[in-house]
Design a protein around this motif. Structure first.
Motif, short mmCIF file in Angstrom:
data_model
loop_
_atom_site.label_atom_id
_atom_site.label_comp_id
_atom_site.label_asym_id
_atom_site.label_seq_id
_atom_site.Cartn_x
_atom_site.Cartn_y
_atom_site.Cartn_z
N LEU A 64 -27.23 10.26 19.22
CA LEU A 64 -26.65 9.11 19.92
C LEU A 64 -26.35 9.47 21.38
O LEU A 64 -25.58 8.78 22.04
CB LEU A 64 -25.35 8.69 19.23
N LEU A 97 -9.59 6.87 20.93
CA LEU A 97 -10.89 6.21 20.95
C LEU A 97 -10.81 4.74 21.34
O LEU A 97 -11.76 3.99 21.15
CB LEU A 97 -11.59 6.35 19.59
N MET A 142 -10.76 -0.34 36.43
CA MET A 142 -10.29 0.94 35.89
C MET A 142 -11.27 1.52 34.88
O MET A 142 -12.26 0.92 34.53
CB MET A 142 -8.93 0.76 35.26
N SER A 143 -10.96 2.72 34.39
CA SER A 143 -11.95 3.38 33.54
C SER A 143 -11.71 3.14 32.07
O SER A 143 -11.35 4.00 31.31
CB SER A 143 -11.96 4.88 33.84
N ASN A 144 -11.96 1.91 31.67
CA ASN A 144 -11.87 1.51 30.24
C ASN A 144 -13.14 1.81 29.52
O ASN A 144 -13.69 0.89 28.95
CB ASN A 144 -11.84 -0.01 30.11
N TYR A 145 -13.68 2.98 29.60
CA TYR A 145 -15.00 3.22 29.05
C TYR A 145 -15.60 2.08 28.26
O TYR A 145 -15.35 1.92 27.10
CB TYR A 145 -15.02 4.48 28.19
N TRP A 170 -20.58 4.57 6.74
CA TRP A 170 -19.65 3.50 7.07
C TRP A 170 -18.71 3.17 5.92
O TRP A 170 -17.53 2.91 6.11
CB TRP A 170 -20.41 2.25 7.51
N ASP A 228 -23.18 1.86 18.94
CA ASP A 228 -24.61 1.88 19.23
C ASP A 228 -25.31 0.64 18.68
O ASP A 228 -26.12 0.02 19.35
CB ASP A 228 -25.23 3.14 18.61
N ARG A 237 -2.29 7.53 30.74
CA ARG A 237 -3.64 8.04 30.96
C ARG A 237 -3.99 9.17 30.01
O ARG A 237 -5.06 9.21 29.41
CB ARG A 237 -3.76 8.54 32.41
N LYS A 282 -17.76 5.32 14.28
CA LYS A 282 -17.50 4.46 15.43
C LYS A 282 -18.66 4.51 16.43
O LYS A 282 -19.07 3.48 16.99
CB LYS A 282 -16.20 4.86 16.12
N ALA A 283 -19.18 5.70 16.66
CA ALA A 283 -20.30 5.84 17.60
C ALA A 283 -21.51 5.05 17.10
O ALA A 283 -22.20 4.39 17.88
CB ALA A 283 -20.65 7.32 17.77
N THR A 302 -9.43 1.54 24.23
CA THR A 302 -9.34 1.31 25.67
C THR A 302 -7.91 1.44 26.19
O THR A 302 -6.94 1.41 25.43
CB THR A 302 -9.83 -0.10 26.02
N ALA A 303 -7.79 1.55 27.50
CA ALA A 303 -6.48 1.66 28.13
C ALA A 303 -5.63 0.42 27.84
O ALA A 303 -4.41 0.51 27.68
CB ALA A 303 -6.64 1.85 29.63
N THR A 331 -4.63 7.77 26.60
CA THR A 331 -5.93 7.11 26.53
C THR A 331 -7.06 8.14 26.38
O THR A 331 -7.98 7.95 25.58
CB THR A 331 -6.15 6.26 27.79
N ASP A 332 -6.97 9.23 27.13
CA ASP A 332 -8.02 10.24 27.08
C ASP A 332 -8.16 10.89 25.71
O ASP A 332 -9.22 11.41 25.37
CB ASP A 332 -7.75 11.35 28.11
N ARG A 333 -7.10 10.90 24.94
CA ARG A 333 -7.12 11.59 23.64
C ARG A 333 -7.37 10.62 22.49
O ARG A 333 -7.13 10.95 21.34
CB ARG A 333 -5.78 12.30 23.42
N PRO A 379 -16.71 7.62 26.10
CA PRO A 379 -15.82 8.66 26.61
C PRO A 379 -16.23 10.02 26.07
O PRO A 379 -16.83 10.11 25.03
CB PRO A 379 -14.48 8.27 26.02
N ASP A 416 -24.36 12.56 16.16
CA ASP A 416 -23.73 12.33 17.47
C ASP A 416 -24.68 12.72 18.60
O ASP A 416 -24.78 12.01 19.60
CB ASP A 416 -22.43 13.15 17.58
N THR A 444 -15.00 12.85 24.01
CA THR A 444 -13.91 12.87 23.03
C THR A 444 -13.21 14.22 23.02
O THR A 444 -13.78 15.25 23.36
CB THR A 444 -14.44 12.56 21.63
N TRP A 445 -11.99 14.18 22.64
CA TRP A 445 -11.17 15.38 22.53
C TRP A 445 -11.72 16.28 21.42
O TRP A 445 -12.03 15.79 20.33
CB TRP A 445 -9.75 14.96 22.20
#
Lengths: 172, 172
Positions: free
Chosen positions: A170, A90, B1-4, A41, B50, A83, B45-46, A92-93, A86-88, B10, A167, B12-13
DNA sequence: CCGGTTACGTTTAGCACTAAACGTATCAGA
DNA sequence: TCTGATACGTTTAGTGCTAAACGTAACCGG
């Protein structure tokens, strides 16, 4: 007062002291995770602070960089839907929507109805946005490459392996 | 909506896609830092997400955990000045002042003039605060120890070494 | 063609933080 | 004994995020 600002980072408390304190205060507790998680961290934060400083010289903040980067590296025509962005990313939308609004306000991107889907919104780099992200990314990649020069190839892959294992633990 | 949300992270890319895109879009740019820095941030971040989930079960947030932890692990009489807390933490004095105010409001700590210095403020755990942090830290250390079980001793020290080298490059 | 479901995006309240200004206490040197 | 510097803590405005509610568009089965 001494609010250690961005340009004057604090001397951090030794990680071993933290683990030792808990071992003393909570006998029997498993304190071995501290030596892994705390440095992780701290380094992440130090990198984030460093990036913020680097970008400040260009009047750019990390969240706008992130937005422009995603669009820029997708290639021509430098346009993605909300969209896809958002997918690419970390966040939220909702956060993306706000980032776009700020960047639009600053003249770095423009919004228009997508040609593909009537409910989608296309976000495109303006000339100013394109120019800015070009400079910023080149500068940042150069700067951060120098930082990681401290690590050998073997160390880099070892680091990546360790992070991947965390990861996986997790559930990722 | 899908705001994980927190309980549905999500996918991740892929990091390699990011580096490849930049290599294609900015020929000649040094993209090797991406494979190091991006995973580092993602894992940090993960882990933070957590931890937030784990603490939510106790009605506790990470910033209050941090405050109570620092006081608790200092040992008897479970009392530190605001300055001492700030020194052991990665946030500004203003943030600490706000954390203390929130924790005081929740009945977890109490504030009083320090006996040592007239301008200092002593922050002490209440019984409720002591009980809560005891439960939270035991649970968290147990949980996070299981997470890092995925790493061998050799991997842990390699990871620590790599992070230290990055910190050093950041001048730390 | 209609009604429910899903997808896309925005808006809002609330949170935790930084940076900076502020008020007060303390100390060191002329 | 002043006086200026320094230390401690708080407050405030501004920032960027999440979670959740919302509005609208598209799609799908009967």
């Amino acid at each position: 007062m001494s609010n250690y600002p961005l340009d004057d980072p604090p001397s951090t408390w030794p990680v071993s002291d933290i683990a030792d304190s808990w071992a003393r205060e909570l006998p029997g507790a498993r304190t071995d995770s501290i030596a892994v998680i705390t440095p992780l961290w701290r380094t992440a934060k130090a990198l984030a602070d460093d990036r913020r400083r680097t970008l400040a010289a260009l009047d750019l903040d990390p969240s706008t960089l992130d937005l422009l980067s995603v669009i820029r590296r997708a290639g021509r025509p430098y346009e993605l839907t909300t969209r896809e962005i958002t997918d690419r990313t970390l966040v939220t939308a909702g956060a993306i929507s706000q980032r776009i609004a700020r960047a639009e306000e600053a003249g770095l991107v423009s919004r228009s109805p997508s040609t593909a889907s009537r409910r989608a919104v296309a976000v495109r780099l303006t000339d100013a946005g394109h120019q800015l992200i070009e400079t910023a990314v080149r500068r940042l990649l150069e700067h951060e490459s120098r930082l990681v020069e401290a690590l050998s190839d073997a160390e880099r892959s070892a680091l990546a392996t360790c992070l991947a294992k965390i990861d996986a633990a997790l559930h990722g």
